[in-house]
Design a protein around this motif. Structure first.
Motif, short mmCIF file in Angstrom:
data_model
loop_
_atom_site.label_atom_id
_atom_site.label_comp_id
_atom_site.label_asym_id
_atom_site.label_seq_id
_atom_site.Cartn_x
_atom_site.Cartn_y
_atom_site.Cartn_z
N LYS A 1 24.70 -13.49 -1.67
CA LYS A 1 23.59 -13.09 -2.53
C LYS A 1 22.25 -13.10 -1.81
N LYS A 2 21.98 -14.13 -1.02
CA LYS A 2 20.70 -14.18 -0.31
C LYS A 2 20.60 -13.07 0.73
N ASP A 3 21.71 -12.79 1.40
CA ASP A 3 21.72 -11.68 2.37
C ASP A 3 21.45 -10.35 1.66
N ARG A 4 21.98 -10.20 0.44
CA ARG A 4 21.74 -8.97 -0.33
C ARG A 4 20.26 -8.82 -0.65
N VAL A 5 19.62 -9.92 -1.03
CA VAL A 5 18.19 -9.86 -1.37
C VAL A 5 17.37 -9.50 -0.14
N VAL A 6 17.69 -10.11 1.01
CA VAL A 6 16.98 -9.79 2.26
C VAL A 6 17.16 -8.31 2.59
N GLU A 7 18.36 -7.81 2.44
CA GLU A 7 18.61 -6.39 2.72
C GLU A 7 17.87 -5.49 1.74
N GLN A 8 17.75 -5.90 0.49
CA GLN A 8 16.99 -5.13 -0.49
C GLN A 8 15.51 -5.09 -0.12
N ILE A 9 15.01 -6.20 0.40
CA ILE A 9 13.61 -6.23 0.85
C ILE A 9 13.43 -5.22 1.98
N LYS A 10 14.32 -5.27 2.97
CA LYS A 10 14.23 -4.34 4.11
C LYS A 10 14.30 -2.89 3.63
N THR A 11 15.22 -2.61 2.75
CA THR A 11 15.40 -1.25 2.24
C THR A 11 14.15 -0.78 1.50
N THR A 12 13.55 -1.65 0.71
CA THR A 12 12.35 -1.29 -0.03
C THR A 12 11.20 -1.00 0.92
N VAL A 13 11.07 -1.80 1.98
CA VAL A 13 10.03 -1.55 2.98
C VAL A 13 10.26 -0.19 3.64
N ILE A 14 11.47 0.06 4.06
CA ILE A 14 11.80 1.31 4.75
C ILE A 14 11.57 2.51 3.84
N GLU A 15 11.99 2.41 2.58
CA GLU A 15 11.75 3.50 1.64
C GLU A 15 10.26 3.78 1.49
N CYS B 1 8.34 7.60 0.92
CA CYS B 1 7.38 7.60 -0.19
C CYS B 1 6.15 8.41 0.21
N GLY B 2 5.92 9.51 -0.46
CA GLY B 2 4.82 10.38 -0.10
C GLY B 2 3.46 9.95 -0.61
N THR B 3 3.44 9.15 -1.65
CA THR B 3 2.17 8.73 -2.23
C THR B 3 1.98 7.22 -2.06
N PRO B 4 0.74 6.80 -1.89
CA PRO B 4 0.50 5.36 -1.75
C PRO B 4 0.82 4.63 -3.05
N LEU B 5 1.22 3.38 -2.90
CA LEU B 5 1.51 2.55 -4.07
C LEU B 5 0.21 2.29 -4.83
N LYS B 6 0.30 2.17 -6.13
CA LYS B 6 -0.87 1.91 -6.95
C LYS B 6 -1.12 0.41 -7.13
N VAL B 7 -0.19 -0.39 -6.66
CA VAL B 7 -0.31 -1.86 -6.73
C VAL B 7 -0.05 -2.42 -5.33
N PRO B 8 -0.45 -3.65 -5.08
CA PRO B 8 -0.12 -4.24 -3.77
C PRO B 8 1.39 -4.26 -3.56
N PHE B 9 1.80 -4.14 -2.29
CA PHE B 9 3.22 -4.09 -1.99
C PHE B 9 3.95 -5.33 -2.51
N SER B 10 3.30 -6.49 -2.43
CA SER B 10 3.93 -7.72 -2.92
C SER B 10 4.29 -7.61 -4.40
N ALA B 11 3.39 -7.06 -5.20
CA ALA B 11 3.65 -6.88 -6.64
C ALA B 11 4.74 -5.84 -6.86
N TYR B 12 4.69 -4.77 -6.09
CA TYR B 12 5.70 -3.72 -6.19
C TYR B 12 7.09 -4.28 -5.87
N LEU B 13 7.19 -5.02 -4.78
CA LEU B 13 8.47 -5.58 -4.35
C LEU B 13 8.99 -6.57 -5.38
#
Length: 186
Positions: free
Chosen positions: A65-79, A84-96
């Motif tokens: 489970k912890k490895d899955r969460v780490v991988e989800q973090i990596k995937t979200t960063v990469i995406e 992602c063509g438009t900037p996030l409207k919230v800080p990345f920490s809040a988005y994640l």
């Protein structure tokens, strides 16, 4: 049933997972970076076969489970950097935190303990690799690259690039240092 997959960072990886699932006759609802949602649960035998098929393409099934969460973090960063063509409207920490439905402090501590670097450092490393890629394409000016990568200014990009690479944007462009890093290895 959702399954999580390590090193799945590109459209090519998604295609490899889709092909492995089709080869096994498994129907899926969707395949996204880092995960696939199957129509039904799979047996331990099917899971073992899927692990082998994924391994052949350089991918890996994640069960912890912890490895899955780490991988989800990596995937979200990469995406956020590559797709992602438009900037996030919230800080990345809040988005994640919102996307993974987990507290950011927990995510940050887990990621740092697992990877030995912060989420921010991981994100900056990927942004700089993407900037290098855009420089090598030689289609955009530095200002356009800064805008595309959601930097507040070309100065901010230049400072971060110099800090991470030890060289300036112009030097990198004129001396044609070719990247030899795949995003899977960052």
């Amino acid at each position: 049933m959702k399954i999580y997959i390590r090193y799945m960072v590109s459209r090519r990886c998604k295609m490899a997972v889709e092909q492995a699932l089709m080869r096994m006759g498994l129907q899926y609802i969707r395949v996204d970076l880092g995960m696939a949602e199957l129509r039904e649960d799979i047996t331990e035998e099917q899971k073992a076969r899927l692990k082998r098929l994924l391994h052949e393409t350089g991918l890996e099934l994640i069960e912890d489970k912890k490895d899955r969460v780490v991988e989800q973090i990596k995937t979200t960063v990469i995406e956020s950097i590559y797709y992602c063509g438009t900037p996030l409207k919230v800080p990345f920490s809040a988005y994640l935190s919102r996307k993974l439905n987990l507290n950011y402090t927990y995510l940050s501590n887990l990621f740092t303990a697992s990877q030995g670097i912060t989420i921010t450092h991981f994100m900056i490393s990927h942004k700089i690799e993407r900037v290098k890629e855009l420089i090598e394409y030689n289609e955009l000016t530095f200002s356009e690259i800064a805008f595309k990568m959601h930097y507040s200014s070309i100065g901010h990009l230049s400072n971060q690039f110099k800090k991470m690479t030890g060289t300036t944007l112009s030097f990198y462009k004129t001396h044609g240092q070719k990247r030899d890093i795949n995003i899977e290895n960052l």
